[in-house]
Design a protein around this motif. Structure first.
Motif, PDB file in Angstrom:
ATOM      1  N   ALA A   1      38.382  39.748  42.504  1.00  0.00           N
ATOM      2  CA  ALA A   1      38.546  40.009  41.069  1.00  0.00           C
ATOM      3  C   ALA A   1      39.363  38.953  40.335  1.00  0.00           C
ATOM      4  CB  ALA A   1      39.147  41.398  40.859  1.00  0.00           C
TER       5      ALA A   1
ATOM      6  N   ARG B   1      41.306  47.639  47.043  1.00  0.00           N
ATOM      7  CA  ARG B   1      39.953  47.152  46.730  1.00  0.00           C
ATOM      8  C   ARG B   1      39.039  47.040  47.949  1.00  0.00           C
ATOM      9  NH1 ARG B   1      38.769  45.128  41.824  1.00  0.00           N
ATOM     10  NH2 ARG B   1      40.422  45.231  40.276  1.00  0.00           N
TER      11      ARG B   1
ATOM     12  N   HIS C   1      34.249  41.618  43.051  1.00  0.00           N
ATOM     13  CA  HIS C   1      34.988  42.852  42.804  1.00  0.00           C
ATOM     14  C   HIS C   1      36.260  42.930  43.642  1.00  0.00           C
ATOM     15  CE1 HIS C   1      31.721  44.498  40.455  1.00  0.00           C
ATOM     16  NE2 HIS C   1      30.876  44.194  41.433  1.00  0.00           N
TER      17      HIS C   1
END
Length: 140
Positions: A69, A43, A66
């Motif tokens: 998450a 990520r 994000h």
């Protein structure tokens, strides 16, 4: 066979032609599964180019929702001096940064809408991996 067809056939038999053909083939094979990398530790690399292009920083604060998450035990990021940063090397995200320019322009046009950011980042991660793989295969 026409003269033009003969030239094209001769080019494909050359080293350059074979390298291009192999690159396109490798690109297709690598992309056949159409899956993105599902591991959390990928990520940060997915969002570092966007952090640089949008914020001019390696800090992932603007992409925390994000990157983290909501997953438990995120070992792939750390807070340093109040900023969220990747614990992994940043060389690959820096190398693929130019590929992210059109995507960053699109995201800027949609005001970095969170759903668009997540989707485009996953797409760009796959595209960047494809390009790196195809180029490595061509050079082999």
């Amino acid at each position: 066979m026409s003269e033009r067809a003969a030239k094209v056939a001769a080019w494909f038999r050359s080293d350059s032609g074979r390298a291009l053909l192999f690159t396109v083939l490798a690109f297709g094979v690598y992309n056949a599964n159409l899956r993105v990398i599902a591991m959390g530790d990928s990520r940060p690399a997915r969002f570092i180019p966007f952090a640089i292009l949008r914020d001019g920083s390696l800090a992932l604060d603007g992409f925390e929702e994000h990157v983290v998450a909501g997953l438990e035990g995120q070992y792939w990021v750390s807070e340093v001096d109040g900023e969220l940063v990747s614990v992994y090397p940043i060389v690959t995200p820096l190398l693929v940064l130019p590929l992210y320019l059109p995507a960053a322009a699109y995201l800027a046009a949609v005001d970095w809408e969170p759903r668009a950011v997540g989707f485009v980042a996953a797409l760009m991660e796959k595209l960047a991996a494809l390009v790196a793989f195809a180029l490595a295969a061509a050079c082999a």
